[in-house]
Write a protein that holds these residues in place. Structure first.
Motif, PDB file in Angstrom:
ATOM      1  N   GLY A   1      -4.510  -2.878  -5.258  1.00 47.24           N
ATOM      2  CA  GLY A   1      -5.215  -1.661  -4.906  1.00 47.24           C
ATOM      3  C   GLY A   1      -4.393  -0.410  -5.136  1.00 47.24           C
ATOM      4  N   LEU A   2      -3.535  -0.446  -6.160  1.00 52.61           N
ATOM      5  CA  LEU A   2      -2.648   0.673  -6.459  1.00 52.61           C
ATOM      6  C   LEU A   2      -3.087   1.388  -7.725  1.00 52.61           C
ATOM      7  N   ASP A   3      -2.723   2.644  -7.835  1.00 50.96           N
ATOM      8  CA  ASP A   3      -2.965   3.375  -9.070  1.00 50.96           C
ATOM      9  C   ASP A   3      -1.958   2.934 -10.131  1.00 50.96           C
ATOM     10  N   PHE A   4      -2.422   2.843 -11.364  1.00 43.93           N
ATOM     11  CA  PHE A   4      -1.573   2.484 -12.497  1.00 43.93           C
ATOM     12  C   PHE A   4      -1.126   3.769 -13.170  1.00 43.93           C
ATOM     13  N   HIS A   5       0.137   4.149 -12.944  1.00 42.98           N
ATOM     14  CA  HIS A   5       0.690   5.368 -13.519  1.00 42.98           C
ATOM     15  C   HIS A   5       1.586   4.984 -14.702  1.00 42.98           C
ATOM     16  N   TYR A   6       1.122   5.253 -15.904  1.00 43.91           N
ATOM     17  CA  TYR A   6       1.844   4.825 -17.098  1.00 43.91           C
ATOM     18  C   TYR A   6       1.798   5.923 -18.146  1.00 43.91           C
ATOM     19  N   LEU A   7       2.977   6.347 -18.586  1.00 45.15           N
ATOM     20  CA  LEU A   7       3.103   7.343 -19.644  1.00 45.15           C
ATOM     21  C   LEU A   7       3.917   6.736 -20.776  1.00 45.15           C
ATOM     22  N   CYS A   8       3.311   6.632 -21.954  1.00 44.80           N
ATOM     23  CA  CYS A   8       3.981   6.078 -23.130  1.00 44.80           C
ATOM     24  C   CYS A   8       4.257   7.207 -24.113  1.00 44.80           C
ATOM     25  N   LEU A   9       5.515   7.404 -24.440  1.00 49.09           N
ATOM     26  CA  LEU A   9       5.944   8.497 -25.314  1.00 49.09           C
ATOM     27  C   LEU A   9       6.419   7.942 -26.659  1.00 49.09           C
ATOM     28  N   GLY A  10       5.807   8.425 -27.745  1.00 48.58           N
ATOM     29  CA  GLY A  10       6.226   8.003 -29.079  1.00 48.58           C
ATOM     30  C   GLY A  10       5.382   6.908 -29.672  1.00 48.58           C
ATOM     31  N   VAL A  11       4.229   6.626 -29.071  1.00 47.97           N
ATOM     32  CA  VAL A  11       3.389   5.542 -29.564  1.00 47.97           C
ATOM     33  C   VAL A  11       2.909   5.850 -30.979  1.00 47.97           C
ATOM     34  N   SER A  12       2.902   4.847 -31.809  1.00 48.03           N
ATOM     35  CA  SER A  12       2.563   5.012 -33.234  1.00 48.03           C
ATOM     36  C   SER A  12       1.154   4.515 -33.520  1.00 48.03           C
TER      37      SER A  12
ATOM     38  N   LYS B   1       0.836  -1.188   0.000  1.00 49.08           N
ATOM     39  CA  LYS B   1       0.000   0.000   0.000  1.00 49.08           C
ATOM     40  C   LYS B   1       0.880   1.251   0.000  1.00 49.08           C
ATOM     41  N   GLY B   2       0.464   2.211  -0.788  1.00 47.87           N
ATOM     42  CA  GLY B   2       1.213   3.457  -0.814  1.00 47.87           C
ATOM     43  C   GLY B   2       2.338   3.476  -1.824  1.00 47.87           C
ATOM     44  N   LEU B   3       2.594   2.336  -2.509  1.00 44.94           N
ATOM     45  CA  LEU B   3       3.606   2.355  -3.561  1.00 44.94           C
ATOM     46  C   LEU B   3       3.120   3.296  -4.658  1.00 44.94           C
ATOM     47  N   ASN B   4       3.933   4.241  -4.996  1.00 45.65           N
ATOM     48  CA  ASN B   4       3.514   5.242  -5.985  1.00 45.65           C
ATOM     49  C   ASN B   4       4.565   5.289  -7.082  1.00 45.65           C
ATOM     50  N   ILE B   5       4.542   4.269  -7.938  1.00 45.83           N
ATOM     51  CA  ILE B   5       5.532   4.109  -8.997  1.00 45.83           C
ATOM     52  C   ILE B   5       4.954   4.598 -10.313  1.00 45.83           C
ATOM     53  N   GLY B   6       5.698   5.439 -10.991  1.00 41.73           N
ATOM     54  CA  GLY B   6       5.312   5.872 -12.321  1.00 41.73           C
ATOM     55  C   GLY B   6       6.195   5.225 -13.365  1.00 41.73           C
ATOM     56  N   ILE B   7       5.588   4.719 -14.415  1.00 39.61           N
ATOM     57  CA  ILE B   7       6.330   4.104 -15.523  1.00 39.61           C
ATOM     58  C   ILE B   7       6.362   5.082 -16.678  1.00 39.61           C
ATOM     59  N   ILE B   8       7.553   5.401 -17.151  1.00 41.42           N
ATOM     60  CA  ILE B   8       7.703   6.194 -18.370  1.00 41.42           C
ATOM     61  C   ILE B   8       8.338   5.296 -19.418  1.00 41.42           C
ATOM     62  N   ASN B   9       7.613   5.104 -20.500  1.00 41.95           N
ATOM     63  CA  ASN B   9       8.037   4.178 -21.548  1.00 41.95           C
ATOM     64  C   ASN B   9       8.163   4.922 -22.870  1.00 41.95           C
ATOM     65  N   PHE B  10       9.378   5.014 -23.399  1.00 39.52           N
ATOM     66  CA  PHE B  10       9.588   5.527 -24.750  1.00 39.52           C
ATOM     67  C   PHE B  10       9.427   4.349 -25.696  1.00 39.52           C
TER      68      PHE B  10
END
Length: 324
Positions: free
Chosen positions: A188-199, A149-158
């Protein structure tokens, strides 16, 4: 069975300069130490995933299993611009198609590196490395805080691809962020995902719908250009400000094929390297990156090690801390 195998010492060779202060003429090959020599000091920890089983399952061009050591060879002669140590944890090899076992071995080894205070740098291999990287970071933080609980990981994917496919016959290089989304839902965590350059030409409408359903953020390849730079920096800055930890992953197929021919699924358009460098610097400046990796390097199609050199340059840019 997967296994962790040390890297052959002859991988790390390069020029030795004798002019000036020896501390200022060091190159990666002069700094590298096997993990067995770790004595409690922090620094960078390189860990390879010599695997392309996920690419095979995803119907891509196989060959990425040979990638980690060639990236090392291109890193070897680059200048060392840090004042800490560099360790090579070896390669996790996928044996007999046991992708899931290789991912588990990778994540467990990554946890050890994080416990030692290292910044782990994963070397792929296919993008199946992403599940191992995320799971390793999540396991480490869970152990550190005694609870998920409380893990707040953001994924940045190029990446030119979302990699949000639902597994059909097990995990693949196209499923890692779907696996992460499922993990977050179960915990029970938020899914933080940012994908940069998706085609848009490399992802079906169903995948865009899935990204929207999961509240994933994304910026398409045609939006990544210099006239849009202020917006891009603002988006990346906003994303990093919302999370406590960042897992950064770069799929080399996000770049134009003339810059990155040696990949499992080459792009048609790709995104500019100069804009990518600015965005990577912005991410680095957040001081929240805990794990990073490079994925989908396939030497079978890499003319003159062009893609391996790009991978090494990206790693060097992200880890560079010039000594004052």
């Amino acid at each position: 069975m997967s296994e962790l195998i040390p890297v052959e010492p002859n991988i790390w060779n390069g020029r030795v300069d004798h002019d000036g202060d020896s501390q200022l003429t060091q190159r990666w090959h002069q700094k590298i130490k096997p993990y067995t020599e770790h004595s409690g000091s922090s620094g960078l920890g390189l860990l390879g995933l010599a695997c392309d089983e996920g690419v095979r399952r995803n119907h891509g061009r196989v060959g990425a299993a040979k990638g980690p050591d060639l990236i090392r060879k291109c890193l070897a002669n680059l200048p060392w611009n840090r004042n800490d140590d560099l360790f090579d944890l070896g390669n996790v090899h996928c044996q007999d198609g046991d992708l899931e076992g290789a991912q588990t071995q990778f994540s467990q080894t990554l946890v050890k590196a994080l416990k030692e205070g290292m910044l782990p740098v994963g070397l792929g291999g296919g993008h199946e490395i992403a599940w191992g990287s995320f799971k390793g970071l999540a396991d480490f933080l869970t152990q550190e805080h005694k609870t998920p609980k409380g893990l707040n990981i953001g994924i940045i994917n190029f990446d030119a691809h979302f990699d949000l496919r639902k597994p059909e016959k097990g995990a693949s290089s196209g499923t890692p962020f779907w696996q992460v989304a499922q993990f977050c839902e179960h915990q029970g965590l938020d899914f933080h995902y940012l994908c940069l350059g998706v085609s848009r030409s490399s992802n079906t409408p169903a995948l865009f719908e899935r990204a929207d359903e999961l509240n994933a953020a994304y910026i398409t390849d045609d939006q990544i250009h210099r006239d849009n730079l202020d917006f891009l920096i603002e988006e990346v800055t906003c994303f990093t400000s919302m999370v406590d930890h960042v897992y950064l992953t770069i799929d080399l197929d996000v770049f134009p094929p003339y810059q990155a021919p040696g990949v499992s699924a080459p792009a048609v358009r790709g995104i500019p390297l100069d804009i990518t460098a600015i965005l990577l610097h912005t991410i680095k400046q957040s001081a929240k990156v805990r794990v990073m990796d490079i994925a989908e390097y396939n030497p079978e199609f890499d003319h003159d090690l062009r893609t391996a050199r790009l991978a090494a340059w990206l790693i060097n840019q992200l880890t560079d801390q010039p000594v004052e």
